[in-house]
Design a protein around this motif. Structure first.
Motif, PDB file in Angstrom:
ATOM      1  N   THR A   8       0.863  -1.186   0.000  1.00  0.00           N
ATOM      2  CA  THR A   8       0.000   0.000   0.000  1.00  0.00           C
ATOM      3  C   THR A   8       0.894   1.229   0.000  1.00  0.00           C
ATOM      4  O   THR A   8       1.833   1.316   0.806  1.00  0.00           O
ATOM      5  CB  THR A   8      -0.914   0.029   1.236  1.00  0.00           C
ATOM      6  OG1 THR A   8      -1.695  -1.164   1.275  1.00  0.00           O
ATOM      7  CG2 THR A   8      -1.850   1.238   1.190  1.00  0.00           C
ATOM      8  N   PHE A  68      -3.752   6.284   5.465  1.00  0.00           N
ATOM      9  CA  PHE A  68      -2.587   5.396   5.505  1.00  0.00           C
ATOM     10  C   PHE A  68      -1.991   5.287   6.905  1.00  0.00           C
ATOM     11  O   PHE A  68      -1.651   4.191   7.359  1.00  0.00           O
ATOM     12  CB  PHE A  68      -1.512   5.888   4.531  1.00  0.00           C
ATOM     13  CG  PHE A  68      -0.266   5.049   4.552  1.00  0.00           C
ATOM     14  CD1 PHE A  68      -0.194   3.861   3.843  1.00  0.00           C
ATOM     15  CD2 PHE A  68       0.842   5.438   5.321  1.00  0.00           C
ATOM     16  CE1 PHE A  68       0.955   3.072   3.867  1.00  0.00           C
ATOM     17  CE2 PHE A  68       1.993   4.653   5.355  1.00  0.00           C
ATOM     18  CZ  PHE A  68       2.043   3.471   4.626  1.00  0.00           C
ATOM     19  N   LYS A  77      -4.038   3.099   9.128  1.00  0.00           N
ATOM     20  CA  LYS A  77      -3.955   1.707   8.687  1.00  0.00           C
ATOM     21  C   LYS A  77      -2.600   1.106   9.040  1.00  0.00           C
ATOM     22  O   LYS A  77      -2.515  -0.061   9.423  1.00  0.00           O
ATOM     23  CB  LYS A  77      -4.213   1.628   7.180  1.00  0.00           C
ATOM     24  CG  LYS A  77      -5.649   1.967   6.794  1.00  0.00           C
ATOM     25  CD  LYS A  77      -5.876   1.952   5.294  1.00  0.00           C
ATOM     26  CE  LYS A  77      -7.325   2.288   4.968  1.00  0.00           C
ATOM     27  NZ  LYS A  77      -7.607   2.270   3.512  1.00  0.00           N
ATOM     28  N   GLN A  78      -1.538   1.919   8.910  1.00  0.00           N
ATOM     29  CA  GLN A  78      -0.211   1.426   9.245  1.00  0.00           C
ATOM     30  C   GLN A  78      -0.158   0.982  10.704  1.00  0.00           C
ATOM     31  O   GLN A  78       0.432  -0.048  11.033  1.00  0.00           O
ATOM     32  CB  GLN A  78       0.837   2.507   8.973  1.00  0.00           C
ATOM     33  CG  GLN A  78       2.246   2.166   9.422  1.00  0.00           C
ATOM     34  CD  GLN A  78       2.880   1.029   8.641  1.00  0.00           C
ATOM     35  OE1 GLN A  78       2.299   0.532   7.684  1.00  0.00           O
ATOM     36  NE2 GLN A  78       4.045   0.599   9.075  1.00  0.00           N
ATOM     37  N   TRP A 128      -1.875  -2.361  10.928  1.00  0.00           N
ATOM     38  CA  TRP A 128      -1.044  -3.433  10.357  1.00  0.00           C
ATOM     39  C   TRP A 128       0.036  -3.852  11.361  1.00  0.00           C
ATOM     40  O   TRP A 128       0.236  -5.044  11.597  1.00  0.00           O
ATOM     41  CB  TRP A 128      -0.378  -2.967   9.062  1.00  0.00           C
ATOM     42  CG  TRP A 128      -1.281  -3.030   7.863  1.00  0.00           C
ATOM     43  CD1 TRP A 128      -2.149  -4.028   7.536  1.00  0.00           C
ATOM     44  CD2 TRP A 128      -1.400  -2.040   6.834  1.00  0.00           C
ATOM     45  NE1 TRP A 128      -2.806  -3.718   6.359  1.00  0.00           N
ATOM     46  CE2 TRP A 128      -2.358  -2.515   5.904  1.00  0.00           C
ATOM     47  CE3 TRP A 128      -0.781  -0.814   6.589  1.00  0.00           C
ATOM     48  CZ2 TRP A 128      -2.709  -1.797   4.771  1.00  0.00           C
ATOM     49  CZ3 TRP A 128      -1.133  -0.101   5.466  1.00  0.00           C
ATOM     50  CH2 TRP A 128      -2.090  -0.588   4.560  1.00  0.00           C
ATOM     51  N   SER A 143       2.989  -2.104   5.923  1.00  0.00           N
ATOM     52  CA  SER A 143       2.364  -1.625   4.690  1.00  0.00           C
ATOM     53  C   SER A 143       2.839  -2.418   3.484  1.00  0.00           C
ATOM     54  O   SER A 143       2.129  -2.545   2.493  1.00  0.00           O
ATOM     55  CB  SER A 143       2.637  -0.130   4.490  1.00  0.00           C
ATOM     56  OG  SER A 143       4.032   0.098   4.432  1.00  0.00           O
ATOM     57  N   TYR A 163      -4.622  -8.262   6.372  1.00  0.00           N
ATOM     58  CA  TYR A 163      -4.008  -7.130   5.672  1.00  0.00           C
ATOM     59  C   TYR A 163      -5.036  -6.432   4.774  1.00  0.00           C
ATOM     60  O   TYR A 163      -5.168  -5.200   4.805  1.00  0.00           O
ATOM     61  CB  TYR A 163      -2.830  -7.613   4.830  1.00  0.00           C
ATOM     62  CG  TYR A 163      -2.128  -6.486   4.099  1.00  0.00           C
ATOM     63  CD1 TYR A 163      -0.969  -5.927   4.607  1.00  0.00           C
ATOM     64  CD2 TYR A 163      -2.634  -5.968   2.897  1.00  0.00           C
ATOM     65  CE1 TYR A 163      -0.323  -4.885   3.956  1.00  0.00           C
ATOM     66  CE2 TYR A 163      -2.003  -4.920   2.241  1.00  0.00           C
ATOM     67  CZ  TYR A 163      -0.856  -4.387   2.775  1.00  0.00           C
ATOM     68  OH  TYR A 163      -0.238  -3.338   2.127  1.00  0.00           O
ATOM     69  N   GLN A 175      -6.545  -2.671   4.549  1.00  0.00           N
ATOM     70  CA  GLN A 175      -6.241  -1.874   3.366  1.00  0.00           C
ATOM     71  C   GLN A 175      -7.495  -1.254   2.757  1.00  0.00           C
ATOM     72  O   GLN A 175      -7.496  -0.093   2.330  1.00  0.00           O
ATOM     73  CB  GLN A 175      -5.547  -2.744   2.318  1.00  0.00           C
ATOM     74  CG  GLN A 175      -5.131  -1.975   1.062  1.00  0.00           C
ATOM     75  CD  GLN A 175      -4.741  -2.890  -0.064  1.00  0.00           C
ATOM     76  OE1 GLN A 175      -5.538  -3.707  -0.519  1.00  0.00           O
ATOM     77  NE2 GLN A 175      -3.488  -2.776  -0.517  1.00  0.00           N
TER      78      GLN A 175
END
Length: 468
Positions: free
Chosen positions: A263, A270, A273-274, A277, A284, A303, A307
């Motif tokens: 990603t 982002f 989301k990071q 993760w 990522s 994942y 995403q």
């Protein structure tokens, strides 16, 4: 070489002999009965090829040490091997080992374009192309920064790029790695012992004594006089066996496909989301191995759920990760994930130059003579396609169950982890504000607050809508 080894203190040489075997070629056979676990061979630390021994060499050692940090372990050892091979006198023992090494290898970097094309579309094909370019770049750097600077030590006629590739393949196919008590790893070449061939039918049986630095081979099973003696390289798929060791195992049960999930930092949400993760033990950019036994690991779906999530889904995912409940993202998120996954698997399979059914037919008809490079490449392609087809089927089954209203376990659950140190535990304390992350204790919570603050505020602001 054997006389040098005996003089150096090697033990067990008289119980072994070089021999040619029908299936594996040149290897080592037993001269007597061995019981499983019995010590077969011991080599003293003084004759092992290691970075430390290269640094201790009176001629090339100072040069290599001056490049410490700029040279990888493999490059240091490869240069040392070529240096010993290039000497016209001295190094008698080490030279006898070098002279006993194969003059050529069948690793994938030595394939012709036509041979490699047989496995076009496979991860091996891509990695081999990347390796070829990387080797060229690395060699050019060595010429500029090392070989060309010390012409009295490095004769360029004996340090060509083909020589460099040969030395690298010597290491890839014969070096062994061990972890020391301080956590550091050591890579070594063991003369004579590197002639043992691989078999998955024996237990792992090579041992490094961290206190003495000696290396030993134990019997991985019972042997009778005349039997070939094996070591076990580990559970390795054909794509890696061919790239590193130059051979394959037909119908290898360890075959796999490395799926790369990526990603870009410019993607929406982002940063949030990071963090999720990382909480799930991912990143990522994550490479996840699909295998015959587990063609669609839970981590792939974890994942992709993150995403493709919107803000509400991210809040649910964060709560689910911590509580380990059966909360799931919205149906639309899960449908999107599975549909995209199926499409990706179809695209990956379509990229293979020869489809599985055709390869099976060609191998059965002897189109690729057994043992040739093209034959090996065909088996790699077959193995990866089998894994990808199983992965696609698993994703299709999950989607069908979802669309029929019968939700099945898609592997979305994650283990309970401390958000700061990532330690897995059953009892962890919740963040009092967002209630979406857990910690080992107050120390980890305080240490993680600056990093967690943004995610904490986002989840807390969404928690009302989540609970409705």
């Amino acid at each position: 070489m054997e006389s040098w080894l005996k003089e150096s203190g090697a033990v067990g040489l008289d119980d072994l002999k070089f021999a040619n075997f029908p299936a594996t070629g040149r290897g080592l056979g037993s001269r007597r009965h061995f019981k499983e676990g019995e010590r077969i061979l011991t080599l003293p630390s003084s004759i092992l090829w290691t970075v430390e021994h290269a640094y201790a060499d009176s001629i090339i050692g100072p040069v290599l040490q001056s490049m410490q940090g700029a040279l990888s372990v493999d490059d240091t050892l490869a240069i040392y091997i070529l240096f010993v091979r290039s000497r016209e006198s001295g190094y008698n023992g080490l030279r006898s080992h070098v002279e006993a090494l194969p003059t050529s290898y069948s690793s994938s970097i030595f394939f012709t374009d036509d041979e490699l094309e047989v496995c076009a579309g496979s991860s091996l094909y891509t990695i081999t192309k990347q390796l070829e370019q990387q080797i060229q770049d690395d060699y050019q750097t060595l010429v500029e920064r090392l070989f060309g600077q010390y012409l009295d030590i490095f004769s360029l006629g004996k340090f060509t790029i083909e020589d460099y590739k040969w030395a690298l393949c010597t290491l890839w196919s014969r070096a062994m790695d061990f972890v020391q008590p301080d956590g550091k790893s050591i890579r070594l070449l063991a003369p004579f012992a590197d002639m043992f061939n691989h078999s998955s039918d024996v237990k792992e049986c090579h041992v490094y004594d961290t206190s003495s630095g000696d290396f030993s081979i134990l019997a991985g099973k019972d042997y009778e006089a005349g039997d070939q003696v094996f070591i076990n390289y580990g559970s390795i798929p054909n794509n890696r066996l061919l790239r590193l060791y130059g051979f394959v195992v037909p119908n290898n049960p360890n075959d796999s496909y490395d799926l790369v999930l990526m990603t870009q930092p410019e993607a929406p949400l982002f940063e949030l989301k990071q963090k999720l993760w990382v909480s799930a033990g991912l990143d990522s950019v994550s490479t996840i191995s699909l295998s015959l036994n587990d063609p669609l690991p839970k981590s792939v779906l974890q994942y992709l759920h993150i995403q493709r999530a919107d803000e509400s889904d991210l809040a649910i995912i964060a709560l689910q990760q911590i509580d380990a409940t059966d909360k799931t993202p919205s149906n639309s998120n899960e449908v999107k994930v599975l549909q995209a996954l199926i499409e990706s698997f179809c695209e990956l399979l379509n990229n293979f130059g020869t489809q599985m059914e055709k390869l099976d037919e060609q191998l059965a008809e002897g189109f690729y003579p057994p043992g040739t490079n093209a034959w090996s490449a065909a088996h790699v392609s077959l193995g990866e396609q089998r894994v990808l087809r199983l992965a696609r089927k698993r994703a299709e089954d999950l989607l069908a169950a979802l669309e029929s209203g019968n939700r099945v376990d898609s592997g979305f659950s994650a283990p309970l982890r401390c958000a700061h140190c990532a330690k897995v535990a059953v009892q962890l304390m919740l963040c009092g504000r967002c209630k979406a992350v857990r910690y080992c204790g107050r120390t980890c919570q305080v240490a993680h607050y600056k990093e967690h603050k943004e995610l904490c505020q986002a989840i807390a602001s969404k928690s009302g809508s989540v609970k409705k």
